[in-house]
Design a protein around this motif. Structure first.
Motif, PDB file in Angstrom:
ATOM      1  N   PRO A   1      33.031  -2.424  32.287  1.00  0.00           N
ATOM      2  CA  PRO A   1      34.419  -2.268  32.718  1.00  0.00           C
ATOM      3  C   PRO A   1      34.485  -1.704  34.142  1.00  0.00           C
ATOM      4  CG  PRO A   1      34.111  -1.330  30.546  1.00  0.00           C
ATOM      5  CD  PRO A   1      32.755  -1.688  31.047  1.00  0.00           C
ATOM      6  N   GLY A   2      35.388  -2.250  34.941  1.00  0.00           N
ATOM      7  CA  GLY A   2      35.545  -1.749  36.302  1.00  0.00           C
ATOM      8  C   GLY A   2      34.598  -2.370  37.310  1.00  0.00           C
ATOM      9  N   SER A   3      33.891  -3.474  36.921  1.00  0.00           N
ATOM     10  CA  SER A   3      33.007  -4.160  37.870  1.00  0.00           C
ATOM     11  C   SER A   3      33.504  -5.597  38.063  1.00  0.00           C
ATOM     12  CB  SER A   3      31.587  -4.177  37.340  1.00  0.00           C
ATOM     13  OG  SER A   3      31.505  -5.069  36.241  1.00  0.00           O
ATOM     14  N   TRP A   4      32.926  -6.310  39.049  1.00  0.00           N
ATOM     15  CA  TRP A   4      33.322  -7.706  39.270  1.00  0.00           C
ATOM     16  C   TRP A   4      32.974  -8.558  38.059  1.00  0.00           C
ATOM     17  CZ3 TRP A   4      36.631  -9.410  42.642  1.00  0.00           C
ATOM     18  CH2 TRP A   4      36.859  -8.695  43.810  1.00  0.00           C
ATOM     19  N   GLY A   5      31.807  -8.282  37.434  1.00  0.00           N
ATOM     20  CA  GLY A   5      31.418  -9.033  36.246  1.00  0.00           C
ATOM     21  C   GLY A   5      32.419  -8.836  35.115  1.00  0.00           C
ATOM     22  N   GLY A   6      32.858  -7.571  34.934  1.00  0.00           N
ATOM     23  CA  GLY A   6      33.849  -7.268  33.899  1.00  0.00           C
ATOM     24  C   GLY A   6      35.162  -7.986  34.155  1.00  0.00           C
ATOM     25  N   LEU A   7      35.565  -7.981  35.443  1.00  0.00           N
ATOM     26  CA  LEU A   7      36.824  -8.656  35.810  1.00  0.00           C
ATOM     27  C   LEU A   7      36.738 -10.147  35.503  1.00  0.00           C
ATOM     28  CD1 LEU A   7      39.609  -8.548  37.150  1.00  0.00           C
ATOM     29  CD2 LEU A   7      38.494  -8.850  39.347  1.00  0.00           C
ATOM     30  N   LEU A   8      35.576 -10.739  35.842  1.00  0.00           N
ATOM     31  CA  LEU A   8      35.372 -12.175  35.620  1.00  0.00           C
ATOM     32  C   LEU A   8      35.466 -12.504  34.122  1.00  0.00           C
ATOM     33  CD1 LEU A   8      34.643 -13.998  38.081  1.00  0.00           C
ATOM     34  CD2 LEU A   8      32.444 -14.324  36.996  1.00  0.00           C
ATOM     35  N   LEU A   9      34.849 -11.659  33.291  1.00  0.00           N
ATOM     36  CA  LEU A   9      34.919 -11.864  31.835  1.00  0.00           C
ATOM     37  C   LEU A   9      36.370 -11.830  31.355  1.00  0.00           C
ATOM     38  CD1 LEU A   9      31.972  -9.680  30.433  1.00  0.00           C
ATOM     39  CD2 LEU A   9      32.219 -12.149  30.235  1.00  0.00           C
ATOM     40  N   ARG A  10      37.142 -10.831  31.848  1.00  0.00           N
ATOM     41  CA  ARG A  10      38.547 -10.685  31.425  1.00  0.00           C
ATOM     42  C   ARG A  10      39.387 -11.873  31.860  1.00  0.00           C
ATOM     43  NH1 ARG A  10      38.185  -7.255  27.432  1.00  0.00           N
ATOM     44  NH2 ARG A  10      37.060  -5.415  28.033  1.00  0.00           N
TER      45      ARG A  10
ATOM     46  N   TRP B   1      36.754 -16.398  22.608  1.00  0.00           N
ATOM     47  CA  TRP B   1      36.080 -15.442  21.734  1.00  0.00           C
ATOM     48  C   TRP B   1      34.704 -15.072  22.265  1.00  0.00           C
ATOM     49  CZ3 TRP B   1      31.485 -16.746  19.129  1.00  0.00           C
ATOM     50  CH2 TRP B   1      30.920 -15.654  18.476  1.00  0.00           C
ATOM     51  N   ALA B   2      33.943 -16.087  22.763  1.00  0.00           N
ATOM     52  CA  ALA B   2      32.575 -15.822  23.225  1.00  0.00           C
ATOM     53  C   ALA B   2      32.603 -14.809  24.370  1.00  0.00           C
ATOM     54  CB  ALA B   2      31.912 -17.126  23.667  1.00  0.00           C
ATOM     55  N   LEU B   3      33.550 -14.965  25.292  1.00  0.00           N
ATOM     56  CA  LEU B   3      33.647 -14.024  26.419  1.00  0.00           C
ATOM     57  C   LEU B   3      34.095 -12.652  25.925  1.00  0.00           C
ATOM     58  CD1 LEU B   3      35.250 -16.338  29.123  1.00  0.00           C
ATOM     59  CD2 LEU B   3      32.862 -15.715  28.819  1.00  0.00           C
ATOM     60  N   SER B   4      35.021 -12.654  24.963  1.00  0.00           N
ATOM     61  CA  SER B   4      35.527 -11.389  24.421  1.00  0.00           C
ATOM     62  C   SER B   4      34.418 -10.640  23.682  1.00  0.00           C
ATOM     63  CB  SER B   4      36.688 -11.710  23.490  1.00  0.00           C
ATOM     64  OG  SER B   4      37.123 -10.579  22.837  1.00  0.00           O
ATOM     65  N   ALA B   5      33.587 -11.373  22.959  1.00  0.00           N
ATOM     66  CA  ALA B   5      32.472 -10.738  22.243  1.00  0.00           C
ATOM     67  C   ALA B   5      31.478 -10.157  23.240  1.00  0.00           C
ATOM     68  CB  ALA B   5      31.792 -11.764  21.338  1.00  0.00           C
ATOM     69  N   THR B   6      31.270 -10.849  24.369  1.00  0.00           N
ATOM     70  CA  THR B   6      30.374 -10.320  25.404  1.00  0.00           C
ATOM     71  C   THR B   6      30.885  -8.981  25.921  1.00  0.00           C
ATOM     72  OG1 THR B   6      29.995 -12.611  26.030  1.00  0.00           O
ATOM     73  CG2 THR B   6      29.173 -10.945  27.535  1.00  0.00           C
ATOM     74  N   SER B   7      32.190  -8.918  26.234  1.00  0.00           N
ATOM     75  CA  SER B   7      32.783  -7.657  26.703  1.00  0.00           C
ATOM     76  C   SER B   7      32.629  -6.563  25.645  1.00  0.00           C
ATOM     77  CB  SER B   7      34.276  -7.828  26.973  1.00  0.00           C
ATOM     78  OG  SER B   7      34.485  -8.567  28.130  1.00  0.00           O
ATOM     79  N   ALA B   8      32.871  -6.921  24.388  1.00  0.00           N
ATOM     80  CA  ALA B   8      32.807  -5.935  23.313  1.00  0.00           C
ATOM     81  C   ALA B   8      31.390  -5.388  23.165  1.00  0.00           C
ATOM     82  CB  ALA B   8      33.265  -6.572  22.000  1.00  0.00           C
ATOM     83  N   LEU B   9      30.392  -6.282  23.245  1.00  0.00           N
ATOM     84  CA  LEU B   9      28.998  -5.839  23.117  1.00  0.00           C
ATOM     85  C   LEU B   9      28.616  -4.915  24.264  1.00  0.00           C
ATOM     86  CD1 LEU B   9      26.874  -8.888  21.929  1.00  0.00           C
ATOM     87  CD2 LEU B   9      27.329  -6.757  20.752  1.00  0.00           C
TER      88      LEU B   9
END
Lengths: 154, 154
Positions: free
Chosen positions: A8-17, A137-145
């Motif tokens: 959370p709070g990184s470019w990778g996190g933003l891209l996932l969201r 869902w796949a992206l959301s599961a990645t963020s959750a993990l």
């Protein structure tokens, strides 16, 4: 592990969201524009669950963008607990919705042959919407993990 | 966190595995004894996925029982990685199978009214098997979360 990609709070996190929001919106758009989807509980549930996913992911995308702009660190245990709970709830709901919609689409196509018997049924659109839901869902599961991993490593 | 309840090689862990094996076997038994389930892809997938769940959980139940007997500690990072991968794969497959079977059962009961139109369809049994599958998944997800948490905390 503050350097974990997609935190959370990184470019990778933003891209996932952004990806989650996009695919959830695409699912709602395709399903909402297909005739008669509201006669089937699984498809209504898919739209409701993707609506929740879209709201949650969009909110967190805004938070990530803000954190990147003001260079704020979002990996506190309290913030992470919040992300973990929200992400897991939305990810589980999205997965249940996508799987049940997938089960119904396969039933229509292979088992009871509704797609062949009722050509007015937009089976292709149902399929496309289900595929978008799985991607969201796949992206959301990645963020959750990632959030769970960060929290456990604290 | 070696004292976490339900970790591999403890009484809690053994209980979780026995529960998973029992509910998976109950699901296969109920579904296998219900007429015409093999005409529906979602129900066949449910039986296949519960078969895998049963084998995996039974194997790990035996391992847990052995570890308790010889007082062996199973919380090494390498063992935990193996449990995490296996548990997550089986839990995700079980959840997808239960959700798609649930979607089809609700479709039969509420949307296309197959249960009312074709009274020979054993809808009650389909429902019961799906409920057992959800219970097996819930226990399996608990084991998976505990293993992931222990691995992340190493």
């Amino acid at each position: 592990m503050p350097g974990l990609a997609g935190r959370p709070g990184s470019w990778g996190g933003l891209l996932l969201r952004v990806g989650q929001t996009f695919f959830a919106a695409a699912c709602i758009g395709v399903m909402g524009s297909s005739l008669g989807f509201s006669s089937y509980t699984a498809f209504c549930y898919l739209v409701a669950s993707m609506g929740l996913q879209m709201l949650w992911s969009f909110g967190l995308a805004c938070l990530d963008a803000y954190a990147i702009k003001v260079k704020k660190d979002l990996t506190h245990p309290i913030m992470l607990s919040l992300f973990v709970v929200g992400d897991w709830v939305t990810a589980i709901l999205s997965f249940a919705a996508s799987s049940s919609a997938g089960g119904v689409v396969i039933l229509f196509q292979k088992d009871v042959l509704f797609c062949r018997r009722y050509p007015q049924l937009p089976c292709g659109k149902y399929e496309l919407a289900t595929a978008f839901a799985f991607l969201s869902w796949a992206l959301s599961a990645t963020s959750a993990l990632i959030a769970f991993w960060l929290l456990a490593a604290f």
